[in-house]
Design a protein around this motif. Structure first.
Motif, PDB file in Angstrom:
ATOM      1  N   LEU A 145     -17.558   0.880 -14.882  1.00 30.89           N
ATOM      2  CA  LEU A 145     -17.440   3.384 -15.506  1.00 30.89           C
ATOM      3  C   LEU A 145     -18.445   3.467 -14.007  1.00 30.89           C
ATOM      4  O   LEU A 145     -17.679   5.090 -13.919  1.00 30.89           O
ATOM      5  N   LEU A 146     -19.309   3.654 -13.962  1.00 32.33           N
ATOM      6  CA  LEU A 146     -20.238   4.194 -12.958  1.00 32.33           C
ATOM      7  C   LEU A 146     -20.077   3.178 -11.731  1.00 32.33           C
ATOM      8  O   LEU A 146     -21.402   1.793 -12.249  1.00 32.33           O
ATOM      9  N   ASP A 161     -23.274  14.481  -1.649  1.00 34.70           N
ATOM     10  CA  ASP A 161     -22.544  14.880  -3.280  1.00 34.70           C
ATOM     11  C   ASP A 161     -22.217  13.301  -3.516  1.00 34.70           C
ATOM     12  O   ASP A 161     -21.396  12.453  -2.614  1.00 34.70           O
ATOM     13  N   PHE A 163     -21.650  11.407  -5.981  1.00 35.96           N
ATOM     14  CA  PHE A 163     -20.463  11.524  -6.947  1.00 35.96           C
ATOM     15  C   PHE A 163     -19.353  12.008  -6.743  1.00 35.96           C
ATOM     16  O   PHE A 163     -18.832  11.384  -7.630  1.00 35.96           O
ATOM     17  N   SER A 164     -19.292  12.088  -5.126  1.00 35.44           N
ATOM     18  CA  SER A 164     -17.615  12.123  -5.052  1.00 35.44           C
ATOM     19  C   SER A 164     -16.311  10.867  -4.858  1.00 35.44           C
ATOM     20  O   SER A 164     -15.906  11.524  -5.308  1.00 35.44           O
ATOM     21  N   ILE A 166     -16.600   8.754  -7.657  1.00 34.31           N
ATOM     22  CA  ILE A 166     -16.116   7.684  -8.593  1.00 34.31           C
ATOM     23  C   ILE A 166     -15.318   8.819  -9.290  1.00 34.31           C
ATOM     24  O   ILE A 166     -14.529   7.366  -9.226  1.00 34.31           O
ATOM     25  N   LEU A 167     -14.515   9.506  -9.066  1.00 34.54           N
ATOM     26  CA  LEU A 167     -12.657   9.230  -9.251  1.00 34.54           C
ATOM     27  C   LEU A 167     -11.997   8.382  -8.245  1.00 34.54           C
ATOM     28  O   LEU A 167     -11.306   7.979  -9.114  1.00 34.54           O
ATOM     29  N   TRP A 170     -12.402   4.585  -9.729  1.00 36.72           N
ATOM     30  CA  TRP A 170     -11.767   4.765 -10.822  1.00 36.72           C
ATOM     31  C   TRP A 170     -10.153   3.887 -10.504  1.00 36.72           C
ATOM     32  O   TRP A 170      -9.247   3.509 -10.611  1.00 36.72           O
TER      33      TRP A 170
ATOM     34  N   LEU B   2     -13.247  19.502  -8.927  1.00 36.42           N
ATOM     35  CA  LEU B   2     -12.934  17.489  -9.390  1.00 36.42           C
ATOM     36  C   LEU B   2     -14.524  16.683  -9.901  1.00 36.42           C
ATOM     37  O   LEU B   2     -15.070  16.297  -9.871  1.00 36.42           O
ATOM     38  N   HIS B   3     -15.454  17.972  -8.125  1.00 39.88           N
ATOM     39  CA  HIS B   3     -16.762  16.829  -7.626  1.00 39.88           C
ATOM     40  C   HIS B   3     -17.493  18.000  -8.287  1.00 39.88           C
ATOM     41  O   HIS B   3     -18.146  16.460  -9.149  1.00 39.88           O
ATOM     42  N   SER B   6     -16.885  15.158 -11.980  1.00 35.30           N
ATOM     43  CA  SER B   6     -16.792  12.968 -11.284  1.00 35.30           C
ATOM     44  C   SER B   6     -18.638  13.291 -11.364  1.00 35.30           C
ATOM     45  O   SER B   6     -19.294  12.907 -11.551  1.00 35.30           O
ATOM     46  N   ALA B   7     -19.824  14.363 -10.838  1.00 31.96           N
ATOM     47  CA  ALA B   7     -21.364  15.045 -10.967  1.00 31.96           C
ATOM     48  C   ALA B   7     -21.702  14.462 -13.053  1.00 31.96           C
ATOM     49  O   ALA B   7     -22.282  14.759 -12.950  1.00 31.96           O
ATOM     50  N   VAL B   9     -19.961  13.234 -15.528  1.00 29.53           N
ATOM     51  CA  VAL B   9     -20.023  11.121 -16.187  1.00 29.53           C
ATOM     52  C   VAL B   9     -21.219  11.120 -16.085  1.00 29.53           C
ATOM     53  O   VAL B   9     -21.375  10.626 -17.158  1.00 29.53           O
ATOM     54  N   MET B  10     -22.064  10.984 -15.542  1.00 30.92           N
ATOM     55  CA  MET B  10     -22.631  10.493 -15.614  1.00 30.92           C
ATOM     56  C   MET B  10     -23.769  10.950 -17.045  1.00 30.92           C
ATOM     57  O   MET B  10     -24.194  10.595 -17.644  1.00 30.92           O
ATOM     58  N   ILE B  13     -22.270  10.091 -20.007  1.00 35.51           N
ATOM     59  CA  ILE B  13     -22.374   8.714 -20.760  1.00 35.51           C
ATOM     60  C   ILE B  13     -23.357   8.609 -21.049  1.00 35.51           C
ATOM     61  O   ILE B  13     -24.022   7.619 -22.219  1.00 35.51           O
TER      62      ILE B  13
END
Lengths: 196, 174
Positions: A145-146, A161, A163-164, A166-167, A170, B2-3, B6-7, B9-10, B13
């Motif tokens: 998931l992460l 960024d 977190f960029s 993540i998608l 997946w 999109l960015h 993504s950010a 998501v955490m 959760i």
């Protein structure tokens, strides 16, 4: 195996260092590399603790069990021969859920329990059954998931960024798991046709 | 768009985990501390491996051997459309988890986390597993000698991860 790779790197560094006249910087790299390993571990430490703490909460509240029930329908396609309430299937579902959440400490014992259950119903003791192959392939492909470790490392390296990814992660893991599952299904069918 | 997705998501959760636990009346802080302690332990358990591997990779790079290896592999990688710097990671990923982690750390600092190579390395690291370790542990536990089609199927999945991980980064981060 890892010993050879590791040793090979150190030996190669010595000879290339001599050939390129870089032995001094090789020596310095050993020191700075060892130091940066500690820096890296410390940059991961906070997030690792925080995320593990969060996951322990999820485990105690029963969220993991609930997620495990959610993926039941999928397991019918992956393991058609197992009955839905067999102990092997239950252990596998718990293992996949733990992996999905990134609970790798919990996932391995659950996975081994699943392998023991599968072993009990395996007619050829030293040959992997279809279910074992499928289960191991899913485990080697990893859907999570992460990707917390990578995100933290990106943040520590000064990403604008972190977190960029993540998608893309997946999409990439879904593709690789799908390919793994399809290849496993295909090869198990082809083997059978050959044998009978 | 999109960015920011993504950010978020955490935090989402976290919200789900905490919210669910509060409804179920779990002692959340106690659970958190217990889990965090495990996290601490598991990180310290990989620290020796990280020190050994990162030191070796740094030496390997400083000596010019890494450059030699990537140049050697560049005809192959050019054909496949994968940056040559990714190749050491792709080769080590199925064998050693901490080794791959060390390479990713090295690439993130040398090429930058927001460079194309940094993105590709991150995606590959996040979406693959230590295939051979998993195979050895799982089959070893039940004494399976013939793993049949597990290895080819698992390697197909790894290769897919390598290619899709690269292509998707070219698509996402131009």
């Amino acid at each position: 195996m890892m010993g050879y790779i590791w040793g090979g790197m150190v030996i190669a560094a010595f000879f290339f260092g001599i050939a390129n006249g870089q032995l001094q910087s090789v020596a310095e790299a050993a020191l700075s590399g060892a130091e940066s390993a500690v820096t890296m571990a410390f940059s991961l430490l906070g997030m690792m603790c925080f995320w593990s703490g969060m996951l322990e909460i999820a485990k105690r509240s029963g969220l993991t069990d609930w997620l495990a029930r959610l993926i039941r329908p999928l397991t019918k396609i992956l393991f058609p021969k197992l009955s839905p309430d067999s102990p092997a299937l239950r252990a596998m579902v718990m293992n996949m859920t733990a992996n999905f959440l990134g609970l790798s400490n919990a996932a391995t014992p659950l996975g081994l329990a699943a392998m023991h259950e599968l072993d009990k119903i395996n007619p050829n003791k030293d040959t992997a059954s279809d279910e074992m192959c499928m289960f191991v392939v899913i485990n080697t492909a990893s859907i999570s998931l992460l990707p917390t470790t990578v995100i933290t490392m990106r943040a520590a390296a000064g990403s604008i960024d972190p977190f960029s990814i993540i998608l893309p992660v997946w999409i990439c893991s879904i593709c690789s798991v799908t390919v793994g599952v399809i290849v496993a299904k295909y090869l198990s069918r082809r083997n059978k046709r050959r044998r009978f | 768009m999109l960015h920011s997705l993504s950010a978020s998501v955490m935090p989402v959760i976290f919200l789900i985990i905490i919210g669910f636990a509060m409804i179920k009346k779990v002692d959340i802080f106690d659970a958190f501390l217990c889990g965090a302690k495990d996290g601490l332990k598991s990180l310290f358990s990989i620290l020796p491996a990280l020190v050994g591997l990162i030191a070796a990779i740094s030496m390997f790079r400083a000596s010019g051997a890494l450059e030699f290896l990537t140049t050697l592999l560049s005809p192959v990688t050019r054909l496949l459309g994968i940056p040559a710097q990714i190749m050491p990671l792709a080769l080590l990923r199925p064998v050693s988890g901490s080794g791959a982690l060390a390479i990713v750390g090295d690439l993130l600092t040398s090429a930058g986390p927001d460079s194309m190579v940094g993105h590709i390395a991150s995606v590959i690291m996040g979406s693959t597993e230590t295939t051979f370790y998993t195979l050895a542990v799982y089959y070893g536990a039940v004494k399976i000698k013939n793993s049949r089609h597990s290895v080819p199927a698992a390697l197909c999945a790894d290769l897919t991860g390598l290619f899709v991980g690269t292509w998707i980064c070219y698509l996402f981060f131009r």
